[in-house]
Design a protein around this motif. Structure first.
Motif, PDB file in Angstrom:
ATOM      1  N   ILE A 100       0.796  -1.439  -0.192  1.00  0.00           N
ATOM      2  CA  ILE A 100       0.054  -0.116  -0.422  1.00  0.00           C
ATOM      3  C   ILE A 100       0.998   1.028   0.091  1.00  0.00           C
ATOM      4  CG2 ILE A 100      -1.899  -1.809   0.993  1.00  0.00           C
ATOM      5  CD1 ILE A 100      -0.581   0.469   3.772  1.00  0.00           C
ATOM      6  N   GLY A 101      -0.071   2.278  -0.219  1.00  0.00           N
ATOM      7  CA  GLY A 101       1.033   3.884  -0.991  1.00  0.00           C
ATOM      8  C   GLY A 101      -0.226   4.396  -0.035  1.00  0.00           C
ATOM      9  N   VAL A 102       0.304   5.258   1.319  1.00  0.00           N
ATOM     10  CA  VAL A 102      -0.781   6.318   1.781  1.00  0.00           C
ATOM     11  C   VAL A 102      -0.214   8.018   2.518  1.00  0.00           C
ATOM     12  CG1 VAL A 102      -1.838   6.797   4.236  1.00  0.00           C
ATOM     13  CG2 VAL A 102      -1.181   4.231   3.487  1.00  0.00           C
ATOM     14  N   VAL A 103      -1.098   8.684   1.481  1.00  0.00           N
ATOM     15  CA  VAL A 103      -0.774  10.096   1.915  1.00  0.00           C
ATOM     16  C   VAL A 103      -1.664  10.513   2.140  1.00  0.00           C
ATOM     17  CG1 VAL A 103      -0.709  12.388   0.619  1.00  0.00           C
ATOM     18  CG2 VAL A 103       0.049  10.608  -0.576  1.00  0.00           C
ATOM     19  N   CYS A 166       5.787  15.977  -3.584  1.00  0.00           N
ATOM     20  CA  CYS A 166       7.129  15.351  -3.144  1.00  0.00           C
ATOM     21  C   CYS A 166       5.894  14.128  -1.988  1.00  0.00           C
ATOM     22  CB  CYS A 166       8.100  16.021  -2.310  1.00  0.00           C
ATOM     23  SG  CYS A 166       9.122  17.380  -3.302  1.00  0.00           S
ATOM     24  N   GLU A 167       5.464  14.187  -1.397  1.00  0.00           N
ATOM     25  CA  GLU A 167       4.485  13.371  -0.012  1.00  0.00           C
ATOM     26  C   GLU A 167       3.705  11.903  -1.580  1.00  0.00           C
ATOM     27  OE1 GLU A 167       4.034  12.633   2.731  1.00  0.00           O
ATOM     28  OE2 GLU A 167       4.723  14.819   3.655  1.00  0.00           O
ATOM     29  N   PHE A 180      -4.300   4.893  -0.690  1.00  0.00           N
ATOM     30  CA  PHE A 180      -5.181   5.751   0.062  1.00  0.00           C
ATOM     31  C   PHE A 180      -4.722   6.932  -0.100  1.00  0.00           C
ATOM     32  CE2 PHE A 180      -4.644   1.662   2.340  1.00  0.00           C
ATOM     33  CZ  PHE A 180      -6.395   1.388   2.469  1.00  0.00           C
ATOM     34  N   LEU A 181      -5.706   7.890  -0.264  1.00  0.00           N
ATOM     35  CA  LEU A 181      -5.248   9.442  -0.305  1.00  0.00           C
ATOM     36  C   LEU A 181      -5.991  10.410   0.716  1.00  0.00           C
ATOM     37  CD1 LEU A 181      -4.524  10.006  -4.027  1.00  0.00           C
ATOM     38  CD2 LEU A 181      -3.100   9.854  -2.907  1.00  0.00           C
ATOM     39  N   LEU A 213      -9.800   7.650  -2.297  1.00  0.00           N
ATOM     40  CA  LEU A 213      -9.846   8.782  -2.205  1.00  0.00           C
ATOM     41  C   LEU A 213     -10.733  10.184  -1.296  1.00  0.00           C
ATOM     42  CD1 LEU A 213      -8.973  11.827  -3.649  1.00  0.00           C
ATOM     43  CD2 LEU A 213     -10.255  11.418  -4.779  1.00  0.00           C
ATOM     44  N   THR A 214     -10.274  10.115  -0.164  1.00  0.00           N
ATOM     45  CA  THR A 214     -11.217  11.160   0.882  1.00  0.00           C
ATOM     46  C   THR A 214     -10.381  12.419   1.018  1.00  0.00           C
ATOM     47  OG1 THR A 214      -9.928  11.055   2.965  1.00  0.00           O
ATOM     48  CG2 THR A 214     -11.276   9.225   2.633  1.00  0.00           C
ATOM     49  N   THR A 215     -11.393  13.350   0.462  1.00  0.00           N
ATOM     50  CA  THR A 215     -11.894  14.609   0.209  1.00  0.00           C
ATOM     51  C   THR A 215     -12.998  16.038   0.639  1.00  0.00           C
ATOM     52  OG1 THR A 215     -11.158  16.377  -1.129  1.00  0.00           O
ATOM     53  CG2 THR A 215     -11.975  14.508  -1.928  1.00  0.00           C
ATOM     54  N   HIS A 216     -12.414  16.449   0.487  1.00  0.00           N
ATOM     55  CA  HIS A 216     -13.810  17.688   0.564  1.00  0.00           C
ATOM     56  C   HIS A 216     -14.176  18.438  -0.409  1.00  0.00           C
ATOM     57  CE1 HIS A 216     -13.341  17.287   5.666  1.00  0.00           C
ATOM     58  NE2 HIS A 216     -14.951  17.595   4.767  1.00  0.00           N
TER      59      HIS A 216
END
Length: 338
Positions: A100-103, A166-167, A180-181, A213-216
């Protein structure tokens, strides 16, 4: 198609402690504390297929970040079952994190005082990525995200937009099949957002990377995701296509008028007084917006009555925005899941 994420009856509860009043109460609190058990995530079920890009949305406190933390193995569920990339995130932690990758938009995985490329080298060793794999994959990532000029700079000297690019690169060093973002574009300007969106589309197409993706920022969801899972107070209230959501709930249109002469709201309300219209005005540009049901006859009637009374500079007919649709859903209650 095989599932990348499978969640069954997932629940997470937290204890909320309260203090008793007065000195006597404080003394009693030393030995026994009053608390309530609050569910942050309430027995939810969903699955995400490999290669899907899914928007996970909800208001603050809906349980989005709690879910992400359970899916990534940071939090242990109170009950329920999670299978991610064929593994239990908590029981097979070491093997699992390789996949997994997570930001997290408000947390950094880069070391603050060292150059970006040194952070990348450290993460390369952590994930046991060979030089050949690193060069083959990361040269493309660095070029696409346009971060080559930033590699020699310490992270603390980067702007927010530079750091987030970069993240994202750091999360992809081991080319994980699942990303996961959590609020990855928070506070970023439009050009940086566009660059990140285009990059996410590209890795999804090139590597079949699954993205949650979670975002407002609902424009991120519209640009990237065909499917949304909507959470409210720990419960899933919608799980389905974004297009279907718009078709079902986007049952209104916005008619925007600009007039050649000075007009006020009471005047336009009077002209359409017999019709089901809600008027709003944007004071700065003097744009009058009439929100009406999406019925051709009604729309024609409103336009005809306004045009017959006032001199018109411009008229636009807009679909209801996704943001407006989702606000309506939260105000009116749950929709059918599926």
């Amino acid at each position: 198609m095989e599932n990348g994420i499978q969640v069954k009856n997932l629940r997470k509860e937290f204890k909320a402690y309260s203090s008793r009043s007065g000195l006597k109460g404080a003394f009693r609190d030393l030995f026994t504390r009053n608390y309530k058990v609050l569910p942050a995530v309430n027995d939810i079920n969903f699955s995400i297929k490999k290669g899907e890009m899914v928007g996970y949305i909800g208001e603050n406190g809906a349980g989005k970040s709690t879910t992400i933390k359970m899916l990534t193995g940071i939090l242990t569920p109170t009950s329920g079952e999670i299978i991610v990339n064929g593994m239990n995130p908590h029981k097979e932690r070491e093997r699992f994190v390789q996949t997994i990758g997570v930001v997290f938009g408000q947390r950094s995985q880069l070391w603050w005082d060292i150059a970006v490329q040194e952070s990348f080298r450290l993460l390369k060793k952590v994930y046991k990525v060979s030089d050949e794999q690193y060069d083959q994959h990361m040269n493309h990532v660095i070029k696409t995200l346009d971060i080559e000029p930033l590699l020699d700079k310490p992270v603390r000297k980067l702007s927010l937009g530079q750091r987030m690019r970069c993240e994202l690169a750091a999360a992809l060093i081991h080319n994980p099949p699942l990303l996961f973002l959590d609020e990855p574009t928070i506070g970023l300007d439009v050009l940086v957002k566009l660059k990140i969106r285009e990059f996410l589309k590209e890795i999804n197409e090139k590597y079949n990377t699954t993205i949650l993706l979670t975002t407002h920022d609902l424009s991120d969801i519209e640009a990237l995701c065909e499917r949304v899972v909507m959470l409210d107070e720990g419960n899933i209230i919608y799980d389905g296509g974004l297009r279907e959501l718009k078709e079902k709930w986007g049952d209104q249109k916005e008619l925007q008028f600009q007039f050649l002469e000075a007009v006020d709201i009471p005047a336009v309300k009077k002209v359409t007084s017999g019709l089901p219209v809600v008027w709003e005005i944007e004071e700065k540009d003097q744009i009058f917006t009439a929100t009406v049901e999406d019925r051709d006859e009604l729309i024609s009637q409103v336009i005809a009555q306004v045009v017959a009374t006032f001199k018109i500079k411009d008229v636009k007919i807009n679909e209801t925005s996704t943001e407006e649709i989702i606000r309506n859903i939260y105000e009116k209650g749950a929709v059918e899941v599926g």
